[in-house]
Design a protein around this motif. Structure first.
Motif, PDB file in Angstrom:
ATOM      1  N   LEU A 112       3.160  17.925 -11.832  1.00  0.00           N
ATOM      2  CA  LEU A 112       3.314  19.311 -11.397  1.00  0.00           C
ATOM      3  C   LEU A 112       4.579  19.939 -11.979  1.00  0.00           C
ATOM      4  N   LYS A 113       5.655  19.151 -12.033  1.00  0.00           N
ATOM      5  CA  LYS A 113       6.901  19.649 -12.603  1.00  0.00           C
ATOM      6  C   LYS A 113       6.720  20.036 -14.069  1.00  0.00           C
ATOM      7  N   SER A 114       6.038  19.151 -14.819  1.00  0.00           N
ATOM      8  CA  SER A 114       5.826  19.422 -16.243  1.00  0.00           C
ATOM      9  C   SER A 114       4.980  20.679 -16.447  1.00  0.00           C
ATOM     10  N   LYS A 115       3.970  20.859 -15.573  1.00  0.00           N
ATOM     11  CA  LYS A 115       3.137  22.058 -15.675  1.00  0.00           C
ATOM     12  C   LYS A 115       3.938  23.319 -15.384  1.00  0.00           C
ATOM     13  N   LEU A 116       4.810  23.220 -14.372  1.00  0.00           N
ATOM     14  CA  LEU A 116       5.638  24.373 -14.030  1.00  0.00           C
ATOM     15  C   LEU A 116       6.604  24.722 -15.157  1.00  0.00           C
ATOM     16  N   ILE A 117       7.149  23.690 -15.789  1.00  0.00           N
ATOM     17  CA  ILE A 117       8.084  23.918 -16.897  1.00  0.00           C
ATOM     18  C   ILE A 117       7.367  24.592 -18.065  1.00  0.00           C
ATOM     19  N   LYS A 118       6.163  24.091 -18.396  1.00  0.00           N
ATOM     20  CA  LYS A 118       5.388  24.679 -19.484  1.00  0.00           C
ATOM     21  C   LYS A 118       5.020  26.125 -19.176  1.00  0.00           C
ATOM     22  N   ALA A 119       4.621  26.365 -17.927  1.00  0.00           N
ATOM     23  CA  ALA A 119       4.250  27.721 -17.530  1.00  0.00           C
ATOM     24  C   ALA A 119       5.445  28.658 -17.630  1.00  0.00           C
ATOM     25  N   ARG A 167       4.765  10.213  -6.784  1.00  0.00           N
ATOM     26  CA  ARG A 167       5.778  10.511  -7.802  1.00  0.00           C
ATOM     27  C   ARG A 167       5.114  10.976  -9.095  1.00  0.00           C
ATOM     28  N   LYS A 168       4.017  10.308  -9.468  1.00  0.00           N
ATOM     29  CA  LYS A 168       3.305  10.695 -10.687  1.00  0.00           C
ATOM     30  C   LYS A 168       2.772  12.117 -10.570  1.00  0.00           C
ATOM     31  N   GLU A 169       2.167  12.422  -9.416  1.00  0.00           N
ATOM     32  CA  GLU A 169       1.643  13.773  -9.206  1.00  0.00           C
ATOM     33  C   GLU A 169       2.767  14.801  -9.224  1.00  0.00           C
ATOM     34  N   THR A 196       0.828  -1.205   0.000  1.00  0.00           N
ATOM     35  CA  THR A 196       0.000   0.000   0.000  1.00  0.00           C
ATOM     36  C   THR A 196       0.860   1.252   0.000  1.00  0.00           C
ATOM     37  N   GLN A 197       1.919   1.253   0.819  1.00  0.00           N
ATOM     38  CA  GLN A 197       2.795   2.413   0.886  1.00  0.00           C
ATOM     39  C   GLN A 197       3.556   2.601  -0.425  1.00  0.00           C
ATOM     40  N   GLN A 198       3.954   1.478  -1.056  1.00  0.00           N
ATOM     41  CA  GLN A 198       4.637   1.571  -2.340  1.00  0.00           C
ATOM     42  C   GLN A 198       3.717   2.181  -3.394  1.00  0.00           C
ATOM     43  N   TYR A 199       2.441   1.778  -3.368  1.00  0.00           N
ATOM     44  CA  TYR A 199       1.471   2.329  -4.312  1.00  0.00           C
ATOM     45  C   TYR A 199       1.292   3.827  -4.083  1.00  0.00           C
ATOM     46  N   GLU A 200       1.181   4.220  -2.799  1.00  0.00           N
ATOM     47  CA  GLU A 200       1.013   5.631  -2.479  1.00  0.00           C
ATOM     48  C   GLU A 200       2.220   6.445  -2.918  1.00  0.00           C
ATOM     49  N   LEU A 201       3.421   5.883  -2.741  1.00  0.00           N
ATOM     50  CA  LEU A 201       4.629   6.575  -3.178  1.00  0.00           C
ATOM     51  C   LEU A 201       4.652   6.736  -4.693  1.00  0.00           C
TER      52      LEU A 201
END
Length: 382
Positions: A368-375, A362-364, A353-358
């Protein structure tokens, strides 16, 4: 003399505030005068559970505006129940100074009522532990989920260490004995309380006897919430066994509450369950818990265990963020697995469960990183 009932949990989302609010109203319906206090500072939302508008009178205003404590004890629409609102504007419990904490404790103890129910924040911050130790009969709310069980056990382990360091004050031979372990927190965490008492008894027999007496007085009560079937109720007995074996602590089983989707409807209506539908399974469970509290004999710590004794001393392995400390969490897992409270399959499921949450985090994070880069790129183009 009023009876203080602190209600805590090792982690959020297990129904701590649900129990606090409904228990207060259930006791009030039986003719008991109750003051319900929201001490989840920084995340205060107990007023939503009971449908109470907090107004300007709150703990935050008392701390900052120097108003009278009696002025923040507000009446509610429920028979015999008064309410002390918290304050979501207090961002961090560490902002409370020691003198403020002592002042709060003394004012709470001076309230003229039958019961004072304290809805504490989740986790093991020193402030939460000290509020929980205002009574030897505080209530811990947990759930059958593996992580909830682990965090519930870790909360009680922290409480025992807090009681230990509050009893063995600086300057006592026992404190010197304990300080030897400060350089090796892993060794301290793996040393069970019954073993530790033996060594302390040789070094400081007088204070050790005082600690033994306080451990005998300390009888926290457990409520298991979110039960799906009768088999899950067995988790309470497993926690009890681990606490007895590794902490030398006897806990009492106060009751269980089945998972009930009715709670969501009640919350949306801003009505407690015992008001929204008192005959529901959840409502009846709360009434049983209230009956047990009324019929049980109240206990207290010895008179020397006063608010002034709640110092700011911290043990490096059992401090404000103990639940996030890797070694301390491992010690809790070791205790529960060794004591049979967690099976290997349950431990494996928790890891999955913890591995899935991690992975999800990471995906989120990447999104967010990709959105910040595009912005940023669009900003440069402009």
């Amino acid at each position: 003399m009023s009876q203080i009932i602190p209600i805590a949990s090792g982690k959020g989302g297990v129904g701590k505030s649900l129990l606090a609010a409904n228990l207060a109203i259930a006791l009030g319906q039986q003719g008991k005068r109750v003051v319900l206090a929201d001490l989840d500072l920084g995340a205060s939302n107990l007023h939503l559970v009971i449908g109470q508008h907090p107004g300007k009178a709150s703990l935050g205003s008392w701390f900052t505006e120097k108003s009278e404590f009696k002025d923040i004890i507000q009446p509610t629409d429920y028979q015999n129940v008064s309410f002390i609102a918290g304050d979501s504007q207090i961002p961090d419990l560490t902002s409370l100074k020691h003198v403020q904490k002592v002042k709060l404790i003394r004012n709470l103890k001076n309230i003229d009522t039958d019961y004072i129910i304290l809805d504490l924040g989740a986790g093991t911050h020193q402030f939460i532990l000290d509020m929980f130790l205002l009574s030897p009969q505080g209530i811990l709310v947990s759930a059958p989920a593996v992580t909830a069980t682990l965090n519930g056990y870790l909360f009680l382990k922290n409480a025992v260490f807090r009681l230990l360091y509050t009893t063995f004050k600086r300057g006592t031979p026992g404190r010197s004995y304990l300080d030897q372990f400060k350089q090796n927190t892993e060794q301290m965490q793996k040393l069970y309380i019954p073993q530790l008492i033996q060594g302390l008894g040789v070094t400081d027999p007088q204070t050790t006897q005082l600690f033994i007496n306080r451990m005998q007085q300390f009888r926290p009560r457990l409520v298991m919430n979110m039960i799906e079937n009768p088999q899950e109720a067995d988790r309470a007995q497993r926690i009890k066994s681990s606490c007895n074996q590794y902490l030398g602590l006897e806990i009492e089983y106060l009751g269980l509450m089945y998972r009930d989707m009715l709670q969501d409807k009640a919350l949306a209506s801003q009505l407690p369950v015992v008001v929204y539908k008192p005959q529901s399974v959840l409502g009846q469970a709360i009434y049983r818990i209230a009956d047990k509290i009324i019929s049980s004999k109240p206990h207290s710590f010895d008179s020397d265990f006063s608010p002034d004794s709640f110092s700011n001393d911290n043990f490096s392995g059992v401090e404000e963020d103990a639940n996030d400390d890797f070694n301390f969490r491992l010690s809790g897992i070791d205790d529960l697995v060794s004591g049979g409270s967690l099976t290997i399959s349950e431990l494996a499921e928790m890891i999955k469960t913890q591995q899935y949450e991690l992975t999800q985090l990471r995906k989120e994070n990447n999104l967010l990183k990709s959105k910040l880069i595009k912005a940023a790129e669009q900003g440069f183009k402009i």
